[in-house]
Design a protein around this motif. Structure first.
Motif, mmCIF file in Angstrom:
data_model
loop_
_atom_site.group_PDB
_atom_site.id
_atom_site.type_symbol
_atom_site.label_atom_id
_atom_site.label_comp_id
_atom_site.label_asym_id
_atom_site.label_seq_id
_atom_site.Cartn_x
_atom_site.Cartn_y
_atom_site.Cartn_z
ATOM 1 N N LEU A 513 0.833 -1.209 0.000
ATOM 2 C CA LEU A 513 0.000 0.000 0.000
ATOM 3 C C LEU A 513 0.866 1.256 0.000
ATOM 4 C CD1 LEU A 513 -2.797 -1.070 2.534
ATOM 5 C CD2 LEU A 513 -2.957 -0.999 0.047
ATOM 6 N N ASN A 514 1.910 1.265 0.830
ATOM 7 C CA ASN A 514 2.778 2.449 0.907
ATOM 8 C C ASN A 514 3.530 2.679 -0.403
ATOM 9 O OD1 ASN A 514 2.159 3.255 3.566
ATOM 10 N ND2 ASN A 514 3.563 1.716 4.418
ATOM 11 N N ARG A 515 4.017 1.607 -1.015
ATOM 12 C CA ARG A 515 4.768 1.769 -2.262
ATOM 13 C C ARG A 515 3.855 2.179 -3.418
ATOM 14 N NH1 ARG A 515 8.717 -3.273 -3.050
ATOM 15 N NH2 ARG A 515 9.024 -2.143 -5.046
ATOM 16 N N LEU A 516 2.624 1.670 -3.424
ATOM 17 C CA LEU A 516 1.669 2.102 -4.457
ATOM 18 C C LEU A 516 1.283 3.564 -4.269
ATOM 19 C CD1 LEU A 516 -0.711 -0.994 -4.814
ATOM 20 C CD2 LEU A 516 1.010 -0.199 -6.437
ATOM 21 N N LEU A 517 1.210 4.012 -3.018
ATOM 22 C CA LEU A 517 0.923 5.431 -2.761
ATOM 23 C C LEU A 517 2.014 6.316 -3.351
ATOM 24 C CD1 LEU A 517 -0.507 5.348 0.881
ATOM 25 C CD2 LEU A 517 -1.662 6.251 -1.142
ATOM 26 N N GLU A 518 3.250 5.860 -3.269
ATOM 27 C CA GLU A 518 4.343 6.642 -3.845
ATOM 28 C C GLU A 518 4.226 6.729 -5.363
ATOM 29 O OE1 GLU A 518 8.133 5.263 -2.518
ATOM 30 O OE2 GLU A 518 7.511 5.139 -0.415
ATOM 31 N N ILE A 519 3.724 5.657 -6.005
ATOM 32 C CA ILE A 519 3.525 5.668 -7.458
ATOM 33 C C ILE A 519 2.350 6.571 -7.826
ATOM 34 C CG2 ILE A 519 2.830 4.256 -9.442
ATOM 35 C CD1 ILE A 519 4.360 1.924 -8.168
ATOM 36 N N CYS A 520 1.283 6.496 -7.043
ATOM 37 C CA CYS A 520 0.067 7.249 -7.374
ATOM 38 C C CYS A 520 0.151 8.716 -6.989
ATOM 39 C CB CYS A 520 -1.140 6.636 -6.653
ATOM 40 S SG CYS A 520 -1.576 4.985 -7.234
ATOM 41 N N ALA A 521 0.926 9.008 -5.955
ATOM 42 C CA ALA A 521 1.005 10.388 -5.475
ATOM 43 C C ALA A 521 2.429 10.696 -5.007
ATOM 44 C CB ALA A 521 0.005 10.591 -4.329
ATOM 45 N N PHE A 522 2.679 10.453 -3.735
ATOM 46 C CA PHE A 522 3.984 10.676 -3.123
ATOM 47 C C PHE A 522 3.935 10.014 -1.758
ATOM 48 C CE2 PHE A 522 1.267 14.469 -3.020
ATOM 49 C CZ PHE A 522 0.923 14.499 -1.671
ATOM 50 N N GLU A 523 5.017 10.044 -1.061
ATOM 51 C CA GLU A 523 5.039 9.436 0.269
ATOM 52 C C GLU A 523 4.123 10.220 1.207
ATOM 53 O OE1 GLU A 523 8.167 8.277 3.865
ATOM 54 O OE2 GLU A 523 8.917 8.934 1.899
ATOM 55 N N ILE A 524 3.154 9.513 1.796
ATOM 56 C CA ILE A 524 2.180 10.162 2.679
ATOM 57 C C ILE A 524 2.249 9.489 4.049
ATOM 58 C CG2 ILE A 524 -0.249 10.754 3.048
ATOM 59 C CD1 ILE A 524 -0.674 10.526 0.040
ATOM 60 N N PRO A 525 2.800 10.152 5.052
ATOM 61 C CA PRO A 525 2.863 9.554 6.396
ATOM 62 C C PRO A 525 1.469 9.236 6.925
ATOM 63 C CG PRO A 525 4.271 11.501 6.263
ATOM 64 C CD PRO A 525 3.446 11.473 5.008
ATOM 65 N N ASP A 529 -2.492 11.408 6.759
ATOM 66 C CA ASP A 529 -3.152 10.994 5.515
ATOM 67 C C ASP A 529 -4.593 11.483 5.407
ATOM 68 O OD1 ASP A 529 -4.597 9.364 7.181
ATOM 69 O OD2 ASP A 529 -3.890 7.472 6.334
ATOM 70 N N SER A 530 -5.216 11.872 6.499
ATOM 71 C CA SER A 530 -6.606 12.339 6.432
ATOM 72 C C SER A 530 -6.702 13.815 6.086
ATOM 73 C CB SER A 530 -7.313 12.081 7.768
ATOM 74 O OG SER A 530 -6.647 12.781 8.814
ATOM 75 N N THR A 531 -5.568 14.529 6.124
ATOM 76 C CA THR A 531 -5.608 15.970 5.853
ATOM 77 C C THR A 531 -4.913 16.361 4.559
ATOM 78 O OG1 THR A 531 -3.582 16.293 7.137
ATOM 79 C CG2 THR A 531 -5.685 16.478 8.324
ATOM 80 N N VAL A 532 -4.254 15.421 3.905
ATOM 81 C CA VAL A 532 -3.481 15.755 2.718
ATOM 82 C C VAL A 532 -4.402 16.124 1.554
ATOM 83 C CG1 VAL A 532 -3.373 13.386 1.859
ATOM 84 C CG2 VAL A 532 -1.565 15.001 1.237
ATOM 85 N N ASP A 533 -4.004 17.123 0.775
ATOM 86 C CA ASP A 533 -4.773 17.577 -0.387
ATOM 87 C C ASP A 533 -4.407 16.708 -1.595
ATOM 88 O OD1 ASP A 533 -6.137 18.889 -2.352
ATOM 89 O OD2 ASP A 533 -5.034 20.784 -2.185
ATOM 90 N N LEU A 534 -5.412 16.017 -2.163
ATOM 91 C CA LEU A 534 -5.165 15.092 -3.277
ATOM 92 C C LEU A 534 -5.481 15.713 -4.636
ATOM 93 C CD1 LEU A 534 -6.723 11.829 -1.744
ATOM 94 C CD2 LEU A 534 -4.358 12.639 -1.620
ATOM 95 N N THR A 535 -5.739 16.996 -4.666
ATOM 96 C CA THR A 535 -6.199 17.637 -5.906
ATOM 97 C C THR A 535 -5.199 17.469 -7.044
ATOM 98 O OG1 THR A 535 -7.358 19.292 -4.586
ATOM 99 C CG2 THR A 535 -7.011 19.789 -6.928
ATOM 100 N N TYR A 536 -3.935 17.580 -6.756
ATOM 101 C CA TYR A 536 -2.941 17.622 -7.827
ATOM 102 C C TYR A 536 -2.062 16.371 -7.881
ATOM 103 C CZ TYR A 536 -4.404 22.476 -7.890
ATOM 104 O OH TYR A 536 -5.150 23.616 -7.970
#
Length: 563
Positions: A513-525, A529-536
């Motif tokens: 899950l963590n490595r796929l998050l890096e592919i889809c977005a970036f490293e998200i602690p 993770d509940s406050t990060v802006d996913l718009t871009y």
């Protein structure tokens, strides 16, 4: 109204069994059916004697188990051994009388009878009180069984017949349908190509029309949801819609089908509720009963119609698809779907129904599209990778109860547009078909999937060639019409073809899950993770789902599905 036919038909029902105890030669029952009944029907003013021939029979040499009275258009046939005509059929026990639009059983093959029956049922707008199923019950004799198969439409009368007025009205209606089919089969009805095959629209115009049509119905769906559904169906004619109850899974399919002219009234849209006790394909396709007769299931009926009308799209909605184990009752269909190949300029498959079982060899037509709705709770079954590999799994979990803006909008209601099969039909079946037109697209998709597979192999969930090929096809259709940009379209594919494969409870799942998050977005602690802006981010929908799955892993187990 003077009684012409009712007393004579009633007399046959009341006295025929008694008459059979006597020798047939010279018996008055023979005269009643061959002469009196024929004369009475000949006097009806809506049966033109110059064009019709009427015959009755109680058998030759021996009493017939099923006596009959046939009304035949001379342009079609003057013999009950061939052609199609109207015929009254008496059941062997004389408890039932059927007025039917049927065919001669002597010189017609079982395949030919099935073809004509389906042609009549599909092309005539028959009143709902006239049955068009295979429910006739004449008796157990061989001939009775053949007669049962020969009927395309029928009206059942019980032992005590209805009024003369009803009998004549029903017969006049049946003659009208008979004449309609004669005109259709002989080419006397002028049907424009658009009326026969439907209108042609581009994929983009179809999306715009369907979205506006659904919006005009007062339902709130985002345009990308409609785009995704249509692209998924064009990529593969099997789509799964998941989500909690009440999010519009059934409605979006129903309204989309209606927008392109596929409705329950014209038999191009069929809703089939799945039962928990289904455990093999017979519940959908049909079975052979103890008498050796094939009883077609609900999907078999659709397949027959689609096979006889290849230019029309037929949409099947399997409601609550996973109430039973999908692998048990749907495996035959999944296997045949994978056998799709090009032949004679069109798409064909291996036979789904065989002549030995159903009396006819039938592949899965390319104009049949199957959508299953699923809920994931304690009453349902999970999906195997075999099923997930073969479908696009679209999740409907967006719930915005406070969004009421669409209720205030002035939306012009759209009329349905009857579209032909072309708009949904696949243009690609193999990767080489896509590569010939979009080589750069195939390379770009493959590069992304190689990175993703490197991660998925940690839990042995990597994707195979089938998934790669279908993602390339989806993105090719998208690029043809510029419906979404590459990242948005690939985001849909990642969400519905790859993430449903991830399930587990150990540390390896967390790493995936963590490595796929890096592919889809970036490293998200995890603590933000509940406050990060996913718009871009690169793939926002997949990122959001991965974060949700990671949160659930804290409880010891995670999967794609909300349960």
């Amino acid at each position: 109204m003077a009684e012409e036919i009712r007393p004579l038909l009633q007399q046959v029902m009341n006295e025929y069994l008694m008459a059979k105890r006597d020798p047939i030669a010279g018996h008055m029952m023979g005269s009643l059916v061959r002469n009196s009944l024929v004369s009475a029907f000949g006097r009806l003013n809506f049966i033109p004697n110059d064009r019709y021939e009427i015959k009755g029979s109680v058998g030759q040499g021996n009493w017939a188990a099923v006596p009959w009275l046939a009304i035949m258009n001379k342009d079609i046939t003057t013999s009950t051994q061939r052609g199609y005509y109207i015929v009254y059929l008496f059941s062997e026990d004389m408890e039932r009388l059927y007025l039917t639009l049927a065919q001669g059983v002597t010189e017609s093959s079982r395949n030919e009878m099935a073809r004509i029956n389906e042609e009549i049922r599909s092309n005539l707008n028959i009143d709902p009180d006239i049955s068009t199923d295979n429910g006739i019950e004449l008796g157990s004799s061989t001939l009775a069984k053949k007669y049962e198969l020969s009927a395309a439409a029928y009206i059942l009368y019980e032992k005590e017949l209805p009024s003369e007025e009803t009998l004549q009205h029903d017969l006049e209606r049946m003659i009208n349908y008979y004449e309609q089919y004669i005109a259709l089969s002989l080419g006397k009805i002028e049907i424009t190509e658009e009326e026969e095959t439907g209108k042609s629209l581009s994929l983009k115009d179809t999306v715009d029309h369907a979205y506006q049509y659904i919006k005009g119905k007062g339902f709130y769906f985002e345009e990308t949801e409609v785009i995704n559904l249509i692209l998924s169906l064009k990529t593969k004619p099997f789509v799964i819609l998941s989500g909690i109850s009440g999010t519009g899974k059934t409605k979006i399919v129903q309204w989309f089908a209606e927008s392109i002219g596929a409705t329950e009234d014209n038999n191009q849209f069929t809703l089939i509720p799945v039962r928990p006790d289904w455990n093999d394909g017979s519940d959908l396709l049909g079975y052979t009963d103890i008498k050796g007769d094939f009883k077609e299931g609900p999907l078999a009926k659709v397949i027959m119609r689609a096979f006889n009308n290849p230019n029309k799209p037929y949409i099947v909605l399997l409601d609550e698809m996973n109430l039973a184990r999908v692998e048990y009752y749907f495996s035959d269909i999944l296997s045949v779907m994978e056998s799709r190949t090009w032949k004679g300029g069109g798409i064909t498959t291996s036979n789904l129904l065989t002549e030995e079982i159903a009396g006819v060899n039938l592949p899965l037509p390319s104009n049949v599209y199957i959508v299953g709705t699923v809920n994931m709770d304690e009453t349902t079954h999970p999906f195997s990778k075999k099923v997930l590999d073969r479908a696009n799994t679209i999740e409907f979990d967006r719930i915005q109860l406070g969004h009421l803006d669409f209720l205030y909008e002035e939306v012009q209601k759209k009329d349905p547009v009857k579209l032909n099969q072309e708009v949904l039909e696949a243009n690609y079946l193999h990767l080489k078909d896509v590569f010939a037109e979009y080589p750069d697209l195939v390379r770009r998709v493959t590069e992304e999937l190689v990175k993703i597979n490197d991660v998925l192999q940690l839990i042995h969930a990597q994707v195979g060639y089938r998934v790669r090929d279908e993602i390339c096809m989806y993105l090719a259709y998208n690029q043809q019409e510029a419906l979404m940009d590459f990242n948005q379209a690939f985001d849909h594919c990642l969400l519905q073809k790859i993430l449903p494969r991830i399930v587990g409870s150990d540390s390896r799942v967390s790493e995936v899950l963590n490595r796929l998050l890096e592919i889809c977005a970036f490293e998200i602690p995890e603590d933000v993770d509940s406050t990060v802006d996913l718009t871009y981010v690169k793939y926002p929908s997949s990122t959001e789902k991965l974060l949700e799955m990671r949160r659930r892993l804290v409880d010891g187990f995670t999967s794609f599905w909300i349960s």
